[in-house]
Write an enzyme that holds these catalytic residues in place. Sequence first.
Site, mmCIF file in Angstrom:
data_model
loop_
_atom_site.group_PDB
_atom_site.id
_atom_site.type_symbol
_atom_site.label_atom_id
_atom_site.label_comp_id
_atom_site.label_asym_id
_atom_site.label_seq_id
_atom_site.Cartn_x
_atom_site.Cartn_y
_atom_site.Cartn_z
ATOM 1 C CG ASP A 1 -11.590 -5.385 -21.807
ATOM 2 O OD1 ASP A 1 -11.505 -6.953 -21.736
ATOM 3 O OD2 ASP A 1 -12.347 -4.465 -22.217
ATOM 4 C CG HIS B 1 -1.995 1.100 1.055
ATOM 5 N ND1 HIS B 1 -2.056 1.630 0.385
ATOM 6 C CD2 HIS B 1 -3.790 0.873 1.976
ATOM 7 C CE1 HIS B 1 -3.000 2.710 0.262
ATOM 8 N NE2 HIS B 1 -4.390 1.659 0.944
#
Length: 445
Positions: A380, A166
């Site tokens: 995608d 993170h």
Amino acid sequence: MLQSNTSLTFVVRRRAPELIAPIAPTPRELKPLSDIDDQEGLRYHVPGIHFYHRDPKMGNRNPASVIREALAKVLVFYYPFAGRLKEGSARKLMVDCTGEGVLFIEAEAEVTLNEFGEPLHPTFPCLEELIYDVPGSGGIIDSPLLLIQVTHLLCGGFIVASRLNHTMSDAHGFRQFMTALGEMARGAQVPSILPVWQRELLFARDPPHVTFAHREYEEGTNNITTTGMDEMTEKSFFFGPTEVASIRRLVPQNLKSCSTFEVLAACLWRCRTIALKPNLEEEMRFMFPFDARAKFNPPLPIGYYGNCIVLTSAISTARDLAQKPLSHALELVTNAKSIVTEKYVKSTTDLMVIKGRPNFNHARSYCISNLTKFGFDETDFGWGKAAYGGPATGGLNIIPGVVSYCMRSKKHKGESGIMVPICLSSRAMDKFIEELNNMLILDNE
């Protein structure tokens, strides 16, 4: 309430983990993180997950091979991800851009996508098999900064799971990286948004000086003193238009313009406090990470993929939260949100340096991270948008009972809304559901 198919079990077979390095030479340099990046509260790995259906148009193309090749290409632009973190004086983190690579695993599971249930949402079964913790890879220093596992399913669909350090990126930055990875998988040579490092934009001032209270970082015990925090359970709650309207009916006219997130946050903070049954005189804290990119003048550059989240907090006694109307909690939440300015962000960076990069105080605290605007499901790789894209857990892996995510979701028959996983003890969960249903004027599903 959404039910997870948590009883589902299946076998996962993995190939040996491999390191994917940039396909072309990249600079060998030492790049300091910002003073927002390297705070203690971000020194952990965030698990994410994407589910994809089979697409006949893709024929027999192997999604793992496609993503592996795209990863080597995108790392030419995001080459710091292929490096390793070092810690300098005063615990300052920096990326040694070694080009060693990110971890990649190809796997197959004896399960179909439909068996995970509908709609897809955390908590996912056998998650430890879908994001394999490669021995020795889970550290913050001198460990891979990113792990990606692609798991083939029996139905021809697949799962892309990730684990991100993170300190390198927030949700906005990682969404940007995943979008670029998808573009490369679909044949692009250059990402549509070029990455920008420039972490010096969020360095502390010289000399640093704190100008806000920042009670989210105040010193004190970090023991969770509320009752019944053992034997945790996690359930996901769906808020569609009907549920949101039911809560908004409790909002007075002067607060009608509040966002849906603010209204839900106030509702959940109140219900959770009542469920935990703390001492009524104790102060309860609600915190939320705020994306401050747009608060800068000029704004941070498009393409900046570092952390630009700052914590802000609302504080109330348990008595007032439980006994006063929802508007009490809602006003506190909206006031906490309104305080975030460029000066507030700079004060936060200075606090990190002055106080040694502290963790936030999670005693009697509740934190919700709003991920509804990031569209992780739009990633995608050539097989279309994800059936689900977002956090792999509801916050149970971070600080049990303290952190939740707020994310876009769909219910039965495709109804769109917001889903929030909640983690509590079994006894507290029953009381939480009771209080929430009282506010919704809905029967528990």
